[in-house]
Motif scaffolding. Structure first.
Motif, PDB file in Angstrom:
ATOM      1  N   GLN A 185      40.105  63.032  17.099  1.00 35.80           N
ATOM      2  CA  GLN A 185      38.797  62.844  16.506  1.00 35.80           C
ATOM      3  C   GLN A 185      38.665  63.598  15.187  1.00 35.80           C
ATOM      4  OE1 GLN A 185      35.954  63.983  19.471  1.00 35.80           O
ATOM      5  NE2 GLN A 185      36.374  62.221  20.785  1.00 35.80           N
ATOM      6  N   SER A 186      39.382  64.703  15.058  1.00 34.92           N
ATOM      7  CA  SER A 186      39.267  65.513  13.843  1.00 34.92           C
ATOM      8  C   SER A 186      39.948  64.862  12.650  1.00 34.92           C
ATOM      9  CB  SER A 186      39.875  66.896  14.074  1.00 34.92           C
ATOM     10  OG  SER A 186      41.264  66.794  14.319  1.00 34.92           O
ATOM     11  N   ASN A 187      40.893  63.923  12.920  1.00 35.89           N
ATOM     12  CA  ASN A 187      41.603  63.208  11.858  1.00 35.89           C
ATOM     13  C   ASN A 187      42.247  64.147  10.842  1.00 35.89           C
ATOM     14  OD1 ASN A 187      40.935  60.610  12.838  1.00 35.89           O
ATOM     15  ND2 ASN A 187      38.909  60.738  11.861  1.00 35.89           N
ATOM     16  N   SER A 188      42.690  65.281  11.294  1.00 38.44           N
ATOM     17  CA  SER A 188      43.326  66.247  10.403  1.00 38.44           C
ATOM     18  C   SER A 188      44.815  66.323  10.698  1.00 38.44           C
ATOM     19  CB  SER A 188      42.693  67.630  10.569  1.00 38.44           C
ATOM     20  OG  SER A 188      42.828  68.072  11.894  1.00 38.44           O
ATOM     21  N   ALA A 189      45.592  66.751   9.672  1.00 41.14           N
ATOM     22  CA  ALA A 189      47.033  66.876   9.845  1.00 41.14           C
ATOM     23  C   ALA A 189      47.333  68.011  10.813  1.00 41.14           C
ATOM     24  CB  ALA A 189      47.688  67.136   8.499  1.00 41.14           C
ATOM     25  N   LYS A 190      48.459  67.888  11.506  1.00 39.87           N
ATOM     26  CA  LYS A 190      48.840  68.892  12.488  1.00 39.87           C
ATOM     27  C   LYS A 190      49.211  70.193  11.802  1.00 39.87           C
ATOM     28  CE  LYS A 190      51.946  69.577  16.399  1.00 39.87           C
ATOM     29  NZ  LYS A 190      53.055  68.995  17.185  1.00 39.87           N
ATOM     30  N   LYS A 191      48.537  71.266  12.188  1.00 43.96           N
ATOM     31  CA  LYS A 191      48.791  72.578  11.609  1.00 43.96           C
ATOM     32  C   LYS A 191      49.396  73.503  12.664  1.00 43.96           C
ATOM     33  CE  LYS A 191      47.121  73.107   7.280  1.00 43.96           C
ATOM     34  NZ  LYS A 191      47.768  73.877   6.193  1.00 43.96           N
ATOM     35  N   VAL A 192      50.378  74.297  12.252  1.00 46.30           N
ATOM     36  CA  VAL A 192      51.030  75.243  13.141  1.00 46.30           C
ATOM     37  C   VAL A 192      50.727  76.662  12.653  1.00 46.30           C
ATOM     38  CG1 VAL A 192      53.214  76.008  14.143  1.00 46.30           C
ATOM     39  CG2 VAL A 192      52.873  73.599  13.603  1.00 46.30           C
ATOM     40  N   ALA A 193      50.370  77.527  13.575  1.00 49.40           N
ATOM     41  CA  ALA A 193      50.104  78.929  13.241  1.00 49.40           C
ATOM     42  C   ALA A 193      51.162  79.809  13.889  1.00 49.40           C
ATOM     43  CB  ALA A 193      48.710  79.342  13.704  1.00 49.40           C
ATOM     44  N   TYR A 194      51.553  80.857  13.173  1.00 46.98           N
ATOM     45  CA  TYR A 194      52.543  81.803  13.671  1.00 46.98           C
ATOM     46  C   TYR A 194      51.907  83.195  13.719  1.00 46.98           C
ATOM     47  CZ  TYR A 194      55.861  78.051  12.809  1.00 46.98           C
ATOM     48  OH  TYR A 194      56.519  76.840  12.828  1.00 46.98           O
ATOM     49  N   LEU A 195      51.760  83.709  14.925  1.00 49.52           N
ATOM     50  CA  LEU A 195      51.233  85.065  15.110  1.00 49.52           C
ATOM     51  C   LEU A 195      52.404  86.034  14.984  1.00 49.52           C
ATOM     52  CD1 LEU A 195      48.865  86.952  15.869  1.00 49.52           C
ATOM     53  CD2 LEU A 195      49.461  86.582  18.264  1.00 49.52           C
ATOM     54  N   VAL A 196      52.483  86.725  13.848  1.00 48.99           N
ATOM     55  CA  VAL A 196      53.613  87.605  13.534  1.00 48.99           C
ATOM     56  C   VAL A 196      53.201  89.053  13.787  1.00 48.99           C
ATOM     57  CG1 VAL A 196      55.317  88.262  11.798  1.00 48.99           C
ATOM     58  CG2 VAL A 196      54.340  85.965  11.771  1.00 48.99           C
ATOM     59  N   ARG A 223      62.568  88.350   9.262  1.00 46.12           N
ATOM     60  CA  ARG A 223      63.717  87.472   9.074  1.00 46.12           C
ATOM     61  C   ARG A 223      63.784  86.415  10.177  1.00 46.12           C
ATOM     62  NH1 ARG A 223      67.432  90.936   9.831  1.00 46.12           N
ATOM     63  NH2 ARG A 223      67.338  91.794   7.728  1.00 46.12           N
ATOM     64  N   GLY A 224      63.576  86.842  11.424  1.00 40.87           N
ATOM     65  CA  GLY A 224      63.592  85.898  12.532  1.00 40.87           C
ATOM     66  C   GLY A 224      62.466  84.886  12.433  1.00 40.87           C
ATOM     67  N   THR A 225      61.276  85.330  12.019  1.00 39.39           N
ATOM     68  CA  THR A 225      60.140  84.423  11.862  1.00 39.39           C
ATOM     69  C   THR A 225      60.408  83.397  10.768  1.00 39.39           C
ATOM     70  OG1 THR A 225      58.599  86.160  12.563  1.00 39.39           O
ATOM     71  CG2 THR A 225      57.671  84.294  11.365  1.00 39.39           C
ATOM     72  N   ASN A 226      60.959  83.838   9.646  1.00 37.72           N
ATOM     73  CA  ASN A 226      61.246  82.920   8.540  1.00 37.72           C
ATOM     74  C   ASN A 226      62.247  81.845   8.952  1.00 37.72           C
ATOM     75  OD1 ASN A 226      59.505  84.318   6.887  1.00 37.72           O
ATOM     76  ND2 ASN A 226      61.099  85.520   5.879  1.00 37.72           N
ATOM     77  N   ARG A 227      63.258  82.237   9.699  1.00 39.25           N
ATOM     78  CA  ARG A 227      64.241  81.253  10.169  1.00 39.25           C
ATOM     79  C   ARG A 227      63.602  80.254  11.119  1.00 39.25           C
ATOM     80  NH1 ARG A 227      69.244  85.434  11.520  1.00 39.25           N
ATOM     81  NH2 ARG A 227      69.878  85.822   9.349  1.00 39.25           N
ATOM     82  N   PHE A 228      62.731  80.754  11.992  1.00 40.23           N
ATOM     83  CA  PHE A 228      62.051  79.881  12.945  1.00 40.23           C
ATOM     84  C   PHE A 228      61.112  78.916  12.222  1.00 40.23           C
ATOM     85  CE2 PHE A 228      58.866  78.827  16.180  1.00 40.23           C
ATOM     86  CZ  PHE A 228      59.678  78.501  17.261  1.00 40.23           C
ATOM     87  N   ILE A 229      60.406  79.422  11.204  1.00 43.61           N
ATOM     88  CA  ILE A 229      59.499  78.562  10.432  1.00 43.61           C
ATOM     89  C   ILE A 229      60.272  77.490   9.682  1.00 43.61           C
ATOM     90  CG2 ILE A 229      57.928  78.536   8.448  1.00 43.61           C
ATOM     91  CD1 ILE A 229      56.875  81.256   9.337  1.00 43.61           C
ATOM     92  N   GLU A 230      61.382  77.872   9.061  1.00 40.48           N
ATOM     93  CA  GLU A 230      62.195  76.908   8.313  1.00 40.48           C
ATOM     94  C   GLU A 230      62.702  75.783   9.213  1.00 40.48           C
ATOM     95  OE1 GLU A 230      65.308  79.068   6.421  1.00 40.48           O
ATOM     96  OE2 GLU A 230      63.964  80.153   5.052  1.00 40.48           O
ATOM     97  N   LYS A 231      62.968  76.130  10.452  1.00 38.46           N
ATOM     98  CA  LYS A 231      63.486  75.135  11.393  1.00 38.46           C
ATOM     99  C   LYS A 231      62.393  74.201  11.903  1.00 38.46           C
ATOM    100  CE  LYS A 231      66.057  74.793  15.757  1.00 38.46           C
ATOM    101  NZ  LYS A 231      66.701  75.561  16.862  1.00 38.46           N
ATOM    102  N   LEU A 280      50.273  77.207  18.292  1.00 35.70           N
ATOM    103  CA  LEU A 280      50.413  78.637  17.990  1.00 35.70           C
ATOM    104  C   LEU A 280      51.686  79.175  18.626  1.00 35.70           C
ATOM    105  CD1 LEU A 280      49.271  81.321  16.860  1.00 35.70           C
ATOM    106  CD2 LEU A 280      48.134  81.633  19.067  1.00 35.70           C
ATOM    107  N   TYR A 281      52.485  79.872  17.809  1.00 34.89           N
ATOM    108  CA  TYR A 281      53.687  80.546  18.281  1.00 34.89           C
ATOM    109  C   TYR A 281      53.526  82.055  18.047  1.00 34.89           C
ATOM    110  CZ  TYR A 281      56.109  76.046  18.550  1.00 34.89           C
ATOM    111  OH  TYR A 281      56.483  74.764  18.882  1.00 34.89           O
TER     112      TYR A 281
END
Length: 303
Positions: free
Chosen positions: A76-87, A104-112, A175-176
């Protein structure tokens, strides 16, 4: 230009003072580590039970109602899927490679998972992580600093309440939690765990920490209704995940700080030994030169 004896002596004194500081900091970090480990042992029993209950709900298909409702709201929100990372990082330095390993681990996970920077945001717990991502123009949608050395459940509720509100208002869709998992005093491993929305398949496959999947032969009879039960269980589960991750991260932080300060003290000892040897050699050379001059003067008087 060679150092004078006074310069070397000054360096020895200042290095000894530094060693006193690092040794004291090592003792403080070790005390905090021992204290937080006692809290972790008692908390693990609680979070294990909460995870087991939610796993049962997932396997009895009660969570399907929650997921279907969330999916409907997302459409219903018609918005693009957004992912949040709790670092989760620390507020201070002198913790060895703790912060750099998490980032470093977070950046690799985000890139993937989300290589497009427009598709994700960062929720930062700890100054180091917040400052790192803000300097790189990453969308830091939320930041929290000042977590106690021995975190309490009440202060984590503030973080959970804000995160849950953002999720309910469709600020993000997934959320990750990214943090450093404490293994032992010498080792920590990076972890990235999905927290929201709840994934029934992950529970059914047993991907829920140390809780093993249980076989449910029949569905639950729920009173007064499934929605009321979920409204009680789900917030507790979310709180337990966030608090457990922060507690685990803080344990890893204290262990890393203790190890870093121990290494600094050892390096100070090595440097003091090296400077002491240098000072003794310079002193011996000075004495030898003085004796040579005296003997030379006596010989000159004879003639």
């Amino acid at each position: 230009m060679a150092e004078s004896m006074n310069d070397v002596k000054h360096r020895i004194a200042s290095t000894k003072q530094t060693r006193q500081i690092t040794t004291a900091m090592e003792m403080v970090s070790t005390a905090k580590l021992n204290q937080i480990q006692k809290h972790s042992v008692s908390y693990e029993a609680y979070v294990s039970q909460v995870k087991a209950v939610v796993m049962h709900l997932a396997q009895s298909h009660l969570l399907d109602q929650l997921n279907s409702s969330s999916n409907a709201n997302s459409k219903q929100s018609n918005s693009a899927k957004k992912v949040a990372y709790l670092v989760i990082t620390s507020d201070r330095g002198m913790v060895g490679s703790y912060n750099s390993n998490v980032i470093r681990g977070t950046n690799r996970f985000i890139e993937k998972h989300t290589p497009n920077s427009n598709d994700y945001m960062v929720l930062a717990v700890g100054k180091n992580g917040a400052e790192f991502y803000k300097k790189r123009n990453v969308n830091v949608a939320y930041e929290y600093s000042g977590v106690s050395d021995i975190p309490t459940f009440s202060e984590i509720k503030t973080i959970v309440k804000t995160i849950s509100s953002m999720f309910d208002n469709h600020v993000f869709d997934e959320l990750y939690v990214c943090y450093s998992h404490f293994v032992n005093r010498m080792r920590s491993d990076f972890r990235a765990e999905k927290m929201l929305p709840m994934d029934s398949k992950a529970f059914e496959n047993g991907q829920s920490g140390d809780v093993k999947p249980a076989k449910i032969s029949a569905e639950y009879d729920v009173e007064p209704d499934a929605s009321s039960v979920l409204n009680v269980i789900i917030p507790q589960y979310t709180e337990s995940l966030v608090f457990g991750a922060i507690l685990d991260a803080k344990t890893s932080e204290h262990a890393s700080s203790s190890t870093a300060m121990s290494s600094a003290s050892d390096n100070a000892n090595d440097l003091i030994s090296s400077l002491q040897l240098k000072y003794n050699r310079a002193r011996q050379a000075a004495i030898t030169t003085e004796i040579t001059e005296i003997v030379g003067g006596q010989e000159a008087l004879k003639h």
